[in-house]
Scaffold this motif. Sequence first.
Motif, PDB file in Angstrom:
ATOM      1  N   LYS A  12       0.727  -1.128   0.028  1.00  0.00           N
ATOM      2  CA  LYS A  12       0.182   0.039  -0.093  1.00  0.00           C
ATOM      3  C   LYS A  12       0.784   1.287  -0.028  1.00  0.00           C
ATOM      4  O   LYS A  12       0.300   2.251  -0.650  1.00  0.00           O
ATOM      5  N   GLU A  13       1.960   1.325   0.642  1.00  0.00           N
ATOM      6  CA  GLU A  13       2.648   2.619   0.897  1.00  0.00           C
ATOM      7  C   GLU A  13       3.449   2.775  -0.397  1.00  0.00           C
ATOM      8  O   GLU A  13       3.272   3.878  -1.040  1.00  0.00           O
ATOM      9  N   PHE A  14       3.849   1.737  -1.257  1.00  0.00           N
ATOM     10  CA  PHE A  14       4.329   1.794  -2.788  1.00  0.00           C
ATOM     11  C   PHE A  14       3.147   2.441  -3.494  1.00  0.00           C
ATOM     12  O   PHE A  14       3.422   3.628  -4.580  1.00  0.00           O
ATOM     13  N   SER A  15       1.941   1.942  -3.346  1.00  0.00           N
ATOM     14  CA  SER A  15       0.796   2.426  -4.095  1.00  0.00           C
ATOM     15  C   SER A  15       0.662   3.689  -3.798  1.00  0.00           C
ATOM     16  O   SER A  15       0.366   4.651  -5.009  1.00  0.00           O
ATOM     17  N   LEU A  16       0.369   4.188  -2.776  1.00  0.00           N
ATOM     18  CA  LEU A  16       0.124   5.689  -2.266  1.00  0.00           C
ATOM     19  C   LEU A  16       1.058   6.523  -2.888  1.00  0.00           C
ATOM     20  O   LEU A  16       0.798   7.798  -3.503  1.00  0.00           O
ATOM     21  N   GLU A  17       2.333   6.135  -2.607  1.00  0.00           N
ATOM     22  CA  GLU A  17       3.463   7.223  -3.295  1.00  0.00           C
ATOM     23  C   GLU A  17       3.135   7.319  -4.658  1.00  0.00           C
ATOM     24  O   GLU A  17       3.606   8.291  -5.315  1.00  0.00           O
ATOM     25  N   LEU A  18       3.055   6.193  -5.487  1.00  0.00           N
ATOM     26  CA  LEU A  18       2.916   6.472  -7.015  1.00  0.00           C
ATOM     27  C   LEU A  18       1.735   7.181  -7.259  1.00  0.00           C
ATOM     28  O   LEU A  18       2.001   7.871  -8.314  1.00  0.00           O
ATOM     29  N   ILE A  19       0.636   7.106  -6.506  1.00  0.00           N
ATOM     30  CA  ILE A  19      -0.572   7.958  -7.003  1.00  0.00           C
ATOM     31  C   ILE A  19      -0.230   9.190  -6.568  1.00  0.00           C
ATOM     32  O   ILE A  19      -0.521  10.274  -7.566  1.00  0.00           O
TER      33      ILE A  19
END
Length: 161
Positions: A12-19
């Motif tokens: 999730k952390e990776f995903s939110l940073e990419l968003i």
Amino acid sequence: MEMRRKDRSRGKEFSLELIDRCTHGVMALTTGEDTPYCLPLSLVRVGDALYFHCAHQGRKVELMRTNPKVCVTFVGGDRPAYLDKGEYTTFFQSVIVTGTVREVTDDGEKTEALRALCQKLTPQAMDGDKFEQAVSRSLPATGVWRIDMEEISGKEKAPKV
């Protein structure tokens, strides 16, 4: 969302940073017919919600009101490559979000969503009272929509070091 290549799955952390890094995403809507409808949007994340702005009318608005389930895809770090071992590939980062979209009608939430979007996309133009002047002129004519993120799936294929 079940991912075939679990070795490429990211949290999730990776995903939110990419968003947060992406200036836009592509939202898919159902038309109720055989052909889906996808369109690029400038999006900003605030907590577990994505916000975007649009007109008050049009095909997109009609489709969102009819079926508020949506899917948004973000892509970052897209780099085609040829590997020494004779392979073509693409290194990438991506996130798929599914959720429910709803129109924001509260002027306070609309203003804060637009402020977050402008801060993300045009931080150099947020000094003084520029934003307040712009939003006071355009708020009634601007539709703001919120996607409550229900599932987030991040994926990455990175070069081996």
